[in-house]
Design a protein around this motif. Structure first.
Motif, PDB file in Angstrom:
ATOM      1  N   ALA A   1      55.924  14.369   3.161  1.00 57.94           N
ATOM      2  CA  ALA A   1      54.464  13.960   3.816  1.00 57.94           C
ATOM      3  C   ALA A   1      53.808  15.467   4.102  1.00 57.94           C
ATOM      4  N   HIS A   2      52.383  15.372   4.014  1.00 58.28           N
ATOM      5  CA  HIS A   2      51.888  16.389   4.491  1.00 58.28           C
ATOM      6  C   HIS A   2      51.383  16.040   6.036  1.00 58.28           C
ATOM      7  N   THR A   3      51.345  17.073   6.832  1.00 55.72           N
ATOM      8  CA  THR A   3      50.666  17.073   8.172  1.00 55.72           C
ATOM      9  C   THR A   3      49.783  18.290   8.365  1.00 55.72           C
ATOM     10  N   VAL A   4      48.870  17.851   9.087  1.00 52.05           N
ATOM     11  CA  VAL A   4      47.941  19.353   9.481  1.00 52.05           C
ATOM     12  C   VAL A   4      48.388  19.614  10.881  1.00 52.05           C
ATOM     13  N   VAL A   5      48.776  20.944  10.896  1.00 54.31           N
ATOM     14  CA  VAL A   5      49.266  21.586  12.225  1.00 54.31           C
ATOM     15  C   VAL A   5      48.217  21.878  13.141  1.00 54.31           C
ATOM     16  N   HIS A   6      47.776  21.740  14.253  1.00 53.38           N
ATOM     17  CA  HIS A   6      46.901  22.141  15.124  1.00 53.38           C
ATOM     18  C   HIS A   6      47.373  23.565  15.857  1.00 53.38           C
ATOM     19  N   ALA A   7      46.356  24.137  16.048  1.00 50.77           N
ATOM     20  CA  ALA A   7      46.759  25.573  16.965  1.00 50.77           C
ATOM     21  C   ALA A   7      47.288  25.013  18.317  1.00 50.77           C
ATOM     22  N   PRO A   8      47.596  25.850  19.194  1.00 55.96           N
ATOM     23  CA  PRO A   8      47.869  25.432  20.797  1.00 55.96           C
ATOM     24  C   PRO A   8      46.740  25.019  21.221  1.00 55.96           C
ATOM     25  N   LYS A   9      46.703  23.910  22.304  1.00 58.17           N
ATOM     26  CA  LYS A   9      45.740  23.499  22.807  1.00 58.17           C
ATOM     27  C   LYS A   9      45.441  24.122  24.054  1.00 58.17           C
ATOM     28  N   HIS A  10      44.045  24.920  24.204  1.00 60.09           N
ATOM     29  CA  HIS A  10      43.789  25.602  25.632  1.00 60.09           C
ATOM     30  C   HIS A  10      43.100  24.827  26.546  1.00 60.09           C
ATOM     31  N   GLU A  11      43.263  24.821  27.861  1.00 59.95           N
ATOM     32  CA  GLU A  11      42.501  24.190  28.687  1.00 59.95           C
ATOM     33  C   GLU A  11      41.975  25.256  30.034  1.00 59.95           C
ATOM     34  N   THR A  12      41.082  24.871  30.470  1.00 63.84           N
ATOM     35  CA  THR A  12      40.535  25.679  31.558  1.00 63.84           C
ATOM     36  C   THR A  12      40.290  24.967  33.002  1.00 63.84           C
ATOM     37  N   PHE A  13      40.821  25.403  34.043  1.00 66.54           N
ATOM     38  CA  PHE A  13      40.728  24.707  35.424  1.00 66.54           C
ATOM     39  C   PHE A  13      39.806  25.495  36.320  1.00 66.54           C
ATOM     40  N   ASP A  14      38.334  25.252  36.723  1.00 68.73           N
ATOM     41  CA  ASP A  14      37.796  26.106  37.278  1.00 68.73           C
ATOM     42  C   ASP A  14      37.738  25.410  38.854  1.00 68.73           C
ATOM     43  N   LEU A  15      38.345  26.181  39.464  1.00 69.74           N
ATOM     44  CA  LEU A  15      38.330  25.829  40.933  1.00 69.74           C
ATOM     45  C   LEU A  15      37.122  25.883  41.795  1.00 69.74           C
ATOM     46  N   VAL A  16      36.036  26.694  41.440  1.00 61.28           N
ATOM     47  CA  VAL A  16      34.908  27.001  42.193  1.00 61.28           C
ATOM     48  C   VAL A  16      33.983  25.866  41.696  1.00 61.28           C
TER      49      VAL A  16
ATOM     50  N   THR B   1      35.584  21.908  37.783  1.00 63.75           N
ATOM     51  CA  THR B   1      35.534  21.372  36.461  1.00 63.75           C
ATOM     52  C   THR B   1      36.973  21.696  35.604  1.00 63.75           C
ATOM     53  N   ASN B   2      37.061  20.788  34.616  1.00 62.49           N
ATOM     54  CA  ASN B   2      38.092  21.083  34.001  1.00 62.49           C
ATOM     55  C   ASN B   2      37.607  21.065  32.431  1.00 62.49           C
ATOM     56  N   VAL B   3      37.773  22.027  31.999  1.00 64.89           N
ATOM     57  CA  VAL B   3      37.565  22.143  30.243  1.00 64.89           C
ATOM     58  C   VAL B   3      38.566  21.819  29.527  1.00 64.89           C
ATOM     59  N   ASP B   4      38.646  20.577  28.781  1.00 64.31           N
ATOM     60  CA  ASP B   4      39.795  20.158  28.155  1.00 64.31           C
ATOM     61  C   ASP B   4      39.898  20.726  26.389  1.00 64.31           C
ATOM     62  N   PRO B   5      41.008  20.409  25.955  1.00 66.84           N
ATOM     63  CA  PRO B   5      41.238  21.179  24.723  1.00 66.84           C
ATOM     64  C   PRO B   5      40.105  20.978  23.673  1.00 66.84           C
ATOM     65  N   LYS B   6      39.309  20.029  23.970  1.00 66.70           N
ATOM     66  CA  LYS B   6      38.178  19.955  22.827  1.00 66.70           C
ATOM     67  C   LYS B   6      36.838  20.478  23.420  1.00 66.70           C
ATOM     68  N   GLY B   7      36.896  21.120  24.478  1.00 65.37           N
ATOM     69  CA  GLY B   7      35.958  21.703  25.047  1.00 65.37           C
ATOM     70  C   GLY B   7      35.076  20.962  25.900  1.00 65.37           C
ATOM     71  N   PHE B   8      35.239  19.884  26.186  1.00 59.12           N
ATOM     72  CA  PHE B   8      34.495  18.719  27.298  1.00 59.12           C
ATOM     73  C   PHE B   8      34.612  19.119  28.278  1.00 59.12           C
ATOM     74  N   VAL B   9      33.730  19.520  29.435  1.00 59.58           N
ATOM     75  CA  VAL B   9      33.610  19.783  30.439  1.00 59.58           C
ATOM     76  C   VAL B   9      34.033  18.698  31.255  1.00 59.58           C
ATOM     77  N   ARG B  10      34.818  18.451  32.147  1.00 59.77           N
ATOM     78  CA  ARG B  10      35.097  17.178  32.890  1.00 59.77           C
ATOM     79  C   ARG B  10      35.032  17.718  34.649  1.00 59.77           C
ATOM     80  N   VAL B  11      34.374  16.892  35.322  1.00 60.81           N
ATOM     81  CA  VAL B  11      34.034  16.988  36.676  1.00 60.81           C
ATOM     82  C   VAL B  11      35.644  16.697  37.616  1.00 60.81           C
ATOM     83  N   VAL B  12      35.968  17.548  38.413  1.00 62.46           N
ATOM     84  CA  VAL B  12      37.213  17.184  39.159  1.00 62.46           C
ATOM     85  C   VAL B  12      36.898  16.693  40.490  1.00 62.46           C
ATOM     86  N   ASP B  13      37.627  15.710  41.002  1.00 61.33           N
ATOM     87  CA  ASP B  13      37.636  15.275  42.337  1.00 61.33           C
ATOM     88  C   ASP B  13      38.162  16.006  43.334  1.00 61.33           C
ATOM     89  N   GLU B  14      39.325  16.593  42.955  1.00 60.58           N
ATOM     90  CA  GLU B  14      39.999  17.340  43.789  1.00 60.58           C
ATOM     91  C   GLU B  14      40.924  18.457  43.059  1.00 60.58           C
TER      92      GLU B  14
END
Length: 181
Positions: free
Chosen positions: A9-24, A27-40
């Motif tokens: 069977a054929h499978t699509v191989v995704h590139a490694p997922k990257h994430e950012t955690f902005d302490l200031v 926010t947390n930018v998830d692998p799809k680029g969505f910016v999530r508000v962080v409680d703590e």
């Protein structure tokens, strides 16, 4: 790139997922680029704790510890009742880089699903191998991911599959706040 499974069977191989955690910005930018508000965010010498709400269809809150020295991210997903899973912790294998105001991560495909006091499952080995074939990761990175998963499995088995006991034994005491009411 498309990889072929042993069944052809054929499978699509995704590139490694990257994430950012902005302490200031807390926010947390998830692998799809969505910016999530962080409680703590809580920074410890051995890692970073993050707790945040989620708008995912299966879970509504996420807690994680990023542990750079081990190459692990341990998470508790607070699943909605209809989507509950038989797991206590989900552990991603990857590269976690600490910064003074921002942390980053690169996922290396392998994961562990941990059931405290019972067992674990090693997941997505096929994804790591397919990513290596597709040249999304080089051989040293794939070998490091496997070594990190072996270290985690050995630690878990020595501590009766208790993630927190193993991490405390290596000087990384983890505390989980739980989902706020």
């Amino acid at each position: 790139m498309v990889a072929h499974t042993s069944a052809g069977a054929h499978t699509v191989v995704h590139a490694p997922k990257h994430e950012t955690f902005d302490l200031v910005a807390k926010t947390n930018v998830d692998p799809k680029g969505f910016v999530r508000v962080v409680d703590e965010y809580r920074v410890e010498p051995w890692g970073l704790y993050m707790a945040r709400p989620s708008d995912h269809a299966h879970f509504d809150y996420l807690e994680s510890w990023l542990l750079p020295a081990l190459g692990l991210r341990a998470s508790v997903f607070h699943y909605l009742p209809a989507h509950a899973r038989d797991q206590d912790y989900y552990v991603d294998i990857g590269e976690y880089t600490a910064g003074t105001t921002r942390w980053t991560s690169v996922d290396h495909y392998l994961d562990l699903s941990v059931r405290t006091g019972r067992d674990y499952d090693l997941l997505d080995v096929d994804e790591l191998f397919d990513a290596r074939v597709a040249q999304h990761v080089d051989t040293p990175t794939a070998e490091l991911a496997l070594a990190r998963s072996i270290t985690a499995i050995e630690g878990l088995t020595r501590h009766d599959y208790d993630l927190n006991a193993w991490l405390a034994s290596v000087g990384m005491p983890t505390e989980w706040n739980g989902k706020p009411s």
